[in-house]
Design an enzyme around this catalytic site. Structure first.
Site, PDB file in Angstrom:
ATOM      1  N   ASP A 205      16.262  40.360  18.729  1.00  0.00           N
ATOM      2  CA  ASP A 205      17.194  39.446  19.390  1.00  0.00           C
ATOM      3  C   ASP A 205      17.955  40.126  20.518  1.00  0.00           C
ATOM      4  O   ASP A 205      18.719  39.476  21.224  1.00  0.00           O
ATOM      5  CB  ASP A 205      18.184  38.880  18.354  1.00  0.00           C
ATOM      6  CG  ASP A 205      19.053  37.759  18.905  1.00  0.00           C
ATOM      7  OD1 ASP A 205      18.530  36.925  19.662  1.00  0.00           O
ATOM      8  OD2 ASP A 205      20.254  37.719  18.581  1.00  0.00           O
ATOM      9  N   SER A 229      21.961  31.921  21.764  1.00  0.00           N
ATOM     10  CA  SER A 229      20.652  31.693  21.159  1.00  0.00           C
ATOM     11  C   SER A 229      20.681  30.392  20.361  1.00  0.00           C
ATOM     12  O   SER A 229      21.640  30.106  19.643  1.00  0.00           O
ATOM     13  CB  SER A 229      20.278  32.845  20.230  1.00  0.00           C
ATOM     14  OG  SER A 229      20.221  34.065  20.946  1.00  0.00           O
ATOM     15  N   GLN A 279      11.900  32.630  21.612  1.00  0.00           N
ATOM     16  CA  GLN A 279      13.283  32.201  21.446  1.00  0.00           C
ATOM     17  C   GLN A 279      13.646  31.221  22.558  1.00  0.00           C
ATOM     18  O   GLN A 279      13.166  31.332  23.692  1.00  0.00           O
ATOM     19  CB  GLN A 279      14.239  33.396  21.525  1.00  0.00           C
ATOM     20  CG  GLN A 279      15.695  33.070  21.249  1.00  0.00           C
ATOM     21  CD  GLN A 279      16.577  34.302  21.307  1.00  0.00           C
ATOM     22  OE1 GLN A 279      17.046  34.681  22.381  1.00  0.00           O
ATOM     23  NE2 GLN A 279      16.814  34.936  20.164  1.00  0.00           N
TER      24      GLN A 279
END
Length: 287
Positions: A205, A229, A279
């Protein structure tokens, strides 16, 4: 506050509350909100503790609410299915009785089968590159910023990161939507496959949404940008060893409608693709 590898390993050492219920602590890694990679990795550990002998091969997560670093996180695991070769779990992370994160995971016994790989990469040797910390320190020399802000930009991280391209953290320039870094857990002394997977989930991430910001000449620090996110998917293709260098190749093929889509490929030094990431995140200009 610096975060070293022992601090991260402590965060991954969840406290069992009952058979399918765990508690994890938090830490101020990127500010008052919980870093997404932290809750991803902790949820992976929680789910894995309910599965016998099967490593995770994929996970898909949704970030529902900002997490508060001042509060512990409760992880509730649902045992969805245990089949002959696959197991499925769902994890909900909660704070103050409200869900902040939801993740589905699949676990799979290793099998023989058809195998191929077309993905490759080219990059400088990591030993030829500056660490992210040293790169930022060099760029910040002579910058008139507060001591607290400087300390925040130069805080130690638990994972060693060596960017391929040097970029000034305070003076972003428009660039192609590509980020490439070498990453490793320096000083890791463990053969536990789950720990290596969890550390990779944690760092997967890091900087990924940054690729979607590059064409627009902004960063997470830009005051007119709101960046968060929304979801995160990770596939493990091979066993992971994170005590050696891994190459993280990230790109953003599209940003549209206030959302940026990013994807990443993670290789070991032998050139084997060990994991893939995707993502989507909010990238909104604030008036």
């Amino acid at each position: 506050m610096h975060t070293d590898l022992p601090d991260l390993l402590a965060l991954l050492d969840l406290t069992p509350l009952d058979e399918d219920h765990f508690q994890g602590e938090s830490r101020n890694i990127v500010g008052p909100r919980i870093f997404g990679g932290q809750v991803i990795s902790q949820a992976l550990v929680a789910a894995s503790r309910t599965v016998e002998g099967r490593p995770a091969h994929s996970l898909q997560a949704y970030f529902l609410r900002p997490g508060d670093v001042r509060e512990p996180i409760q992880f509730r695991v649902e045992r969805v299915r245990d089949g002959g070769t696959f197991s499925t779990r769902r994890v909900v992370a909660e704070q103050r009785g409200r869900p902040i994160f939801d993740m589905a995971l699949s676990f799979h016994n290793a099998e023989d089968g058809p195998a191929h790989q077309t993905a490759t990469f080219e990059a400088p040797d990591p030993d030829e590159l500056l660490t992210e910390h040293d790169m930022n320190a060099r760029f910040l020399e002579g910058e008139e910023i507060s001591d607290n802000f400087r300390a925040a930009l130069l805080r130690r991280k638990p994972i060693e990161i060596r960017p391929v391209t040097q970029r000034h953290p305070l003076r972003p320039e428009k660039a192609a939507p590509v980020r490439q870094t070498w990453i490793r857990a320096t000083g890791l002394d463990s053969d536990d496959p789950l720990l290596h997977q969890a550390l990779l989930a944690y760092v997967s991430d890091h900087s990924l949404m940054g690729a979607a910001l590059l064409p627009h000449g902004v960063t997470f620090l830009s005051r007119d940008m709101q960046v968060a996110s929304l979801d995160h998917t990770l596939w493990f293709h091979r066993p992971v060893r994170f005590d050696d260098w891994l190459f993280y190749d990230m790109e953003s093929p599209i940003a549209q409608g206030g959302r940026g889509f990013t994807r990443g490929r993670i290789f070991n030094r032998a050139g084997e693709l060990v994991a893939s990431v995707a993502q989507e995140g909010l990238i909104r200009r604030q008036s």
